[in-house]
Structures are given as C-alpha cells and as structure tokens.
Design an enzyme around this catalytic site. Structure first.
Site, mmCIF file in Angstrom:
data_model
loop_
_atom_site.group_PDB
_atom_site.id
_atom_site.type_symbol
_atom_site.label_atom_id
_atom_site.label_comp_id
_atom_site.label_asym_id
_atom_site.label_seq_id
_atom_site.Cartn_x
_atom_site.Cartn_y
_atom_site.Cartn_z
ATOM 1 N N HIS A 8 0.876 -1.222 0.060
ATOM 2 C CA HIS A 8 0.155 -0.047 0.050
ATOM 3 C C HIS A 8 0.789 1.321 -0.041
ATOM 4 O O HIS A 8 0.310 2.206 -0.195
ATOM 5 C CB HIS A 8 -0.966 -0.015 1.396
ATOM 6 C CG HIS A 8 -2.264 -0.961 1.060
ATOM 7 N ND1 HIS A 8 -3.426 -0.845 0.891
ATOM 8 C CD2 HIS A 8 -1.784 -2.567 1.132
ATOM 9 C CE1 HIS A 8 -4.030 -1.900 0.787
ATOM 10 N NE2 HIS A 8 -3.301 -2.783 1.035
ATOM 11 N N ASP A 43 3.427 9.322 -0.714
ATOM 12 C CA ASP A 43 2.139 8.731 -0.250
ATOM 13 C C ASP A 43 1.969 7.554 -1.305
ATOM 14 O O ASP A 43 2.136 7.872 -2.550
ATOM 15 C CB ASP A 43 1.035 9.663 -0.159
ATOM 16 C CG ASP A 43 0.133 9.303 0.799
ATOM 17 O OD1 ASP A 43 -0.120 8.150 1.300
ATOM 18 O OD2 ASP A 43 -0.565 10.222 1.479
HETATM 19 C C1 GDG Z 1 -2.162 3.658 3.330
HETATM 20 C C2 GDG Z 1 -1.036 4.340 2.571
HETATM 21 C C3 GDG Z 1 -2.650 4.329 0.964
HETATM 22 C C4 GDG Z 1 -8.287 9.826 8.152
HETATM 23 N N1 GDG Z 1 -8.464 10.706 9.544
HETATM 24 C C5 GDG Z 1 -9.758 10.329 9.779
HETATM 25 C C6 GDG Z 1 -10.200 8.945 9.096
HETATM 26 N N2 GDG Z 1 -9.242 9.124 8.198
HETATM 27 C C7 GDG Z 1 -9.244 7.952 6.966
HETATM 28 C C8 GDG Z 1 -9.543 8.776 5.538
HETATM 29 C C9 GDG Z 1 -9.049 7.505 4.740
HETATM 30 C C10 GDG Z 1 -8.049 6.829 5.431
HETATM 31 O O1 GDG Z 1 -8.304 7.119 7.045
HETATM 32 C C11 GDG Z 1 -6.585 7.345 5.261
HETATM 33 O O2 GDG Z 1 -6.319 6.573 4.025
HETATM 34 P P1 GDG Z 1 -4.773 7.220 3.176
HETATM 35 O O3 GDG Z 1 -4.921 6.798 1.928
HETATM 36 O O4 GDG Z 1 -5.197 8.763 2.963
HETATM 37 O O5 GDG Z 1 -3.668 7.031 4.253
HETATM 38 P P2 GDG Z 1 -2.858 5.952 4.955
HETATM 39 O O6 GDG Z 1 -3.776 5.776 6.159
HETATM 40 O O7 GDG Z 1 -1.469 6.302 5.201
HETATM 41 O O8 GDG Z 1 -3.092 4.572 4.213
HETATM 42 C C12 GDG Z 1 -1.771 5.032 1.625
HETATM 43 C C13 GDG Z 1 -3.983 3.731 1.652
HETATM 44 O O9 GDG Z 1 -2.860 2.856 2.737
HETATM 45 C C14 GDG Z 1 -4.621 2.515 1.060
HETATM 46 O O10 GDG Z 1 -3.938 1.924 0.168
HETATM 47 O O11 GDG Z 1 -3.724 5.115 -0.083
HETATM 48 O O12 GDG Z 1 -0.961 5.673 0.664
HETATM 49 O O13 GDG Z 1 -0.093 5.044 3.093
HETATM 50 O O14 GDG Z 1 -9.953 6.832 4.479
HETATM 51 O O15 GDG Z 1 -10.814 9.273 5.304
HETATM 52 N N3 GDG Z 1 -11.328 8.571 9.063
HETATM 53 C C15 GDG Z 1 -12.141 9.091 10.155
HETATM 54 N N4 GDG Z 1 -11.668 9.825 11.078
HETATM 55 C C16 GDG Z 1 -10.505 10.524 11.174
HETATM 56 O O16 GDG Z 1 -10.121 11.524 11.867
HETATM 57 N N5 GDG Z 1 -13.309 8.435 10.382
#
Ligand code: GDG
Length: 492
Positions: free
Chosen positions: A191, A399
């Site tokens: 990821h 990312d």
């Molecule tokens: C890894 C990789 C890749 C965030 N703050 C809150 C919250 N979130 C949710 C977001 C989103 C998820 O968490 C974060 O996903 P991301 O993709 O932005 O980042 P990572 O957590 O680092 O994920 C990344 C991912 O895996 C999938 O392959 O895209 O590059 O690093 O869904 O909405 N959700 C809630 N409250 C928050 O305060 N409910």
C-alpha cells in the site's frame, strides 16, 4: 517500463476473466472460478466484523469488496498477550465472511510493529532514511511474527484458496508459507511506495526481503513507478533481469509484478457526503465558519503527510495574499497514530509549535486562522466536512496513493465543487491530474495553489471536478480488488 497485462482485452470493471468451458488442459490455469473461489485476505490488523465498514482505515474500506460471502480475512486481533497464539480464533460474520485472528506476544509486537515495521520499513519506503532505526532484534521479531502468521494460517487453508497478503508488515509471509509447503497462488499488495536500490540497500536485510517477496506469484504496487522501482531491486538484490512485461523467474516459478491503484467506493461516498451535509457536526462547522471559506486537511498524524510544510504554506498564504486574512479558515484533522514511536511524538510537538506560531502571528480577537485537532472525527461528519471545504489540501511528502484525495473529490457538490490541491508525490497524482498539483516542500507554490483555488471561477471548478470525479468513479476499490485478483487467478 511496460508491466504485466495478462487480462483479456475486453476486461471491464465488474468482469473477471473466466475459463472457457472447453479450455484445453494446457495453457493458463485459472484458480478459483470467478465468484466461487475462496479469497483469503491477510493483513496485519483485521477489523472485527462489527468494525468492518464503520472504521476509518483505508485498507478496511478498500478491501470491503474482496471480503464477500465465503471469503476469509486473517490477521492480528489487536490483542497483545503473554504468548503469541498458535491457533487462530474464528468468527463467522453475518455476511458469511470468516474472520480468523491471532493474538501476538507483547514483546514481539513492540519490536515487530513499532520497531521494524514502523521504525525501519515505513520511513525507508517513504524515502526518509534519516528517520530509519534498525536493529537486529526488531528484525528477528518481524520474522518471528510473520512465521507465527504462517503457522496459524496453514491449517485453515484449502488447496484452491487464493491468498492475498497486504502491506509492508507482512513482506516475508509468502516465503514463510512456501517453507511450510503451501502451493497455492499467493499475491502481495504493497500500500505504500517503493524505493530504488540506492535507498533499499540502506536496510541491512534488503536482499532478504526482495527474495522473500519473490515467493509470491503476483506482487502489486500502487503506481507503475513503484512497480518499476521494485523491479530495479530485483536486479540489484537477486541478480535477475525481469522481462519488459514485469515478469521474472524465481526458484522455478514465475513472479508477475503489476501496478493497480487502490480506490474508494465512490458512489457510496457520494451518498454519505450528501447525507452528512445535514449532520449536527456539519451544521456546527458551518456555523463556526461565519461564511468564511474553508481549507481542509485530513490525515493520520504521520511525518509522510507533510504537515509541518503544509502549516508553513498556509502561513505563506496569509502573509503573501492578505486578502484571505479573516476570510478563510484552515481546519487540519490529524488523527493521532503510532504514538509509541518516537518520531511520531516529536512530530506532534512540532505541529503544536507551528500551529501556535501561525495563530500567534495572524489571529484576531474574533478569528483564529488555523484549527488543528488530533482526535479522529467520525466518518459521517468527515464526509460532511469534505463537502463544505472550498479547498482539499492533500500535500504528503510521499504517499502510496492517498484515499483522502479521492474521498474529497467524491464528496463535492458537482454544482459548486471545491478544489483539490494535491502533492505530486502522492500516488493519486498519477491519475488526478486536474487537481492543482504542487511540490509540497515549496511553501510559496502551495500557497499560490491555495490562492488559485480560492479565487477560481465556478466554471473552472466544475470542469476540473467533472474530470476528477470521472476518474475516481473509474478506479474504484472494487476495480482494484477485481484487477488484482484477476491477475492472481491466472497462472501462466
Ligand atoms: C495507507 C497508505 C494508501 C483519516 N482521518 C480520519 C479518517 N481518516 C481516513 C481517511 C481515509 C484513511 O483514513 C486514510 O487513508 P490514506 O490513503 O489517506 O492514508 P494511510 O492511512 O496512510 O493509508 C496510503 C492507503 O494505505 C490505501 O492503500 O492510499 O498511501 O499510506 O479513508 O478518510 N477517518 C475518520 N476520522 C478521521 O479523523 N473517520
């Protein structure tokens, strides 16, 4: 470099390749008939059946489409105990998904998770060698936990299962399963980004990890650039020259390296955002803004997300474009994560200080320019916040993909959409080219993009949003799962 394209040319979202009834015995073998084969997902953390779909995590959301009736999800329960379990506990969800989990010994967990996974691999794979902390006992615990996963999974496996392993915590798992005699098709999806050999070689067991991953049949990455980077390491670490299509031979089998970007369930998120605009939280936010524009950041509190640089860019905006003072608010939701790792604790202190600096410099008695919170907000409210935001500020230093960028686009009102400011170093920037794409370390450039977004005409905002929304609806979570599994099913 061209990557594997083993799919039939008429492959479309929702269609898995099927074996023709009269297919000759020779040629590609397809494991698990489409729709009936059992998919076994393995990830470090398994959401409990009640958590699934309700939680924040990108992984849980993205994999919802792979966990259908009859499938199994295997991993850690979230419990740290005296001794790691030898057998998994099994729970069958109402939806017919088997959740199989093990508990992990506290002493191993610290070293496996906080030590090697998040103290060495995470910084390295995000190009932060200066933050990398390596020691042999952590790496040994990483191997021990992966072995424990393999041993507990083994008795649950059936011969035709497709095994799909997720992320950097479980790089050696495919190899451990092979060592126990598992002959099933095994896939691995990373990821996070991948790095070139000059970076990976900083890690003492770099070659071992590339070899361990090569026990899988399919290795998937978020972008073509990440896949290409891995293939460079195959040459460097294993002395093997992959073919132009991303395949290479290893220990008598053929490994396929593919790129398949992860996505979200866009239409579900659209509905969530439409409804969420009416939630009490969204109403409170709206009232608190007193008609001002909103710039929004939503991230786990992680140094890969470029938060200090983002705060600086916002400070530059207020300094260089004074017309936005008192006319805009920046809300940064930075949900705490990995607080047991030292680099995360110091990041938090740094952000506290920078937020204080900006507010100290620009606040007025009735206006605070930057609001910054470290506790998570619930997913409904979050969707409503996205919809209200005039600017979605997504500026990671690196990312893998970044699902927040995609959620922000899906949440917009198409009649009056906001503008996405996106780091060129997020995997999402490969696809979302109609965003205002920036270099996150250049505070002036990011400030100029925020300004451009804040003053952009409705016509241009709509045009950009329309193009972005089409892409977010195309590269969905479902498509991600189907594409990966289609590759995994077909054995050359
Ligand atoms: C890894 C990789 C890749 C965030 N703050 C809150 C919250 N979130 C949710 C977001 C989103 C998820 O968490 C974060 O996903 P991301 O993709 O932005 O980042 P990572 O957590 O680092 O994920 C990344 C991912 O895996 C999938 O392959 O895209 O590059 O690093 O869904 O909405 N959700 C809630 N409250 C928050 O305060 N409910």
């Amino acid at each position: 470099m061209a990557l594997v394209n083993a799919l039939p040319s008429d492959f479309s979202d929702g269609d898995l390749p099927k074996v023709p009834a009269d297919a000759p015995a020779a040629g590609p073998r397809v494991w698990g008939e489409a729709g009936t084969g059992r998919v076994v997902i393995v990830s470090n953390r398994v959401p409990s059946p009640s958590e699934q779909g309700a939680t924040a995590g990108g992984l849980a959301v993205a994999l919802a489409d792979a966990t259908t009736k009859g499938s199994m999800w295997f991993g850690w329960s979230g419990r740290r105990v005296e001794e790691t379990s030898e057998e998994a506990s099994i729970v069958l969800s109402e939806a017919g998904v088997t959740f199989a989990t093990i508990d992990i010994a506290e002493r191993d967990y610290q070293r496996f998770y906080n030590g090697f996974s998040n103290g060495a691999l995470w910084p390295l794979l995000h190009y932060r060698t200066g933050l990398l902390r390596f020691n042999r006992p952590d790496y040994q615990a990483y191997r021990t936990v992966n072995r424990a996963f393999a041993r507990a999974l083994l008795p649950l496996l059936r011969p035709d299962d497709l095994i799909w392993i997720h992320d950097y915590q479980l790089m050696p798992l495919g190899m451990e399963l092979r060592a126990l005699g598992v002959e099933n098709r095994i896939g691995f999806f990373l990821h996070v980004p991948f790095v070139p050999p000059s970076f990976l070689q900083v890690l003492p067991p770099a070659d071992e990890l590339v070899a361990a991953l090569s026990a899988c049949d399919v290795i998937g990455f978020q972008t073509a650039a990440d896949a290409d980077m891995f293939l460079q390491n195959v040459t460097e670490s294993l002395g093997v020259q992959p073919q132009r299509d991303g395949r290479y031979p290893y220990h008598g089998r053929e490994v396929a390296v593919i790129s398949t970007p992860i996505g979200i369930d866009a239409m579900k998120f659209v509905k969530l955002a439409e409804r969420a605009a009416l939630t009490p939280e969204a109403a409170r936010l709206q009232e608190s803004l007193s008609g001002r524009k909103l710039v929004l950041g939503v991230d786990r509190l992680d140094y890969s997300k470029g938060l200090p640089q983002r705060f600086d860019a916002y400070g530059r905006l207020l300094y260089a474009y004074p017309q936005h003072r008192r006319a805009v608010n920046f809300l940064q939701i930075a949900a705490r994560s990995r607080q047991e790792v030292g680099s995360y604790q110091s990041l938090r202190r740094e952000l506290d200080r920078r937020a204080g600096d900006i507010n100290g410099e620009f606040s007025d008695f009735d206006w605070v320019p930057l609001r910054y919170m470290t506790h998570p907000v619930n997913r409904n409210a979050l969707a409503g916040f996205y919809r209200r935001a005039n600017i979605g500020l997504v500026t990671p230093l690196r990312d893998g993909m970044n699902l927040v960028a995609k959620e922000y686009i899906a949440a917009q009102d198409p009649e009056d959409p906001g503008v996405l400011v996106l780091s060129r170093f997020a995997g999402a920037a490969d696809e979302l080219t109609e965003a205002l794409v920036v270099n996150p370390v250049d505070a002036d450039e990011v400030a100029a993009a925020i300004h451009q977004g804040l003053v952009m005409s409705l016509e241009e905002r709509r045009a950009r949003h329309e193009a972005l929304f089409r892409k977010v609806c195309h590269t969905t979570a479902r498509r991600f799962c189907e594409t990966f599994l289609a590759h995994l099913r077909v054995q050359p």
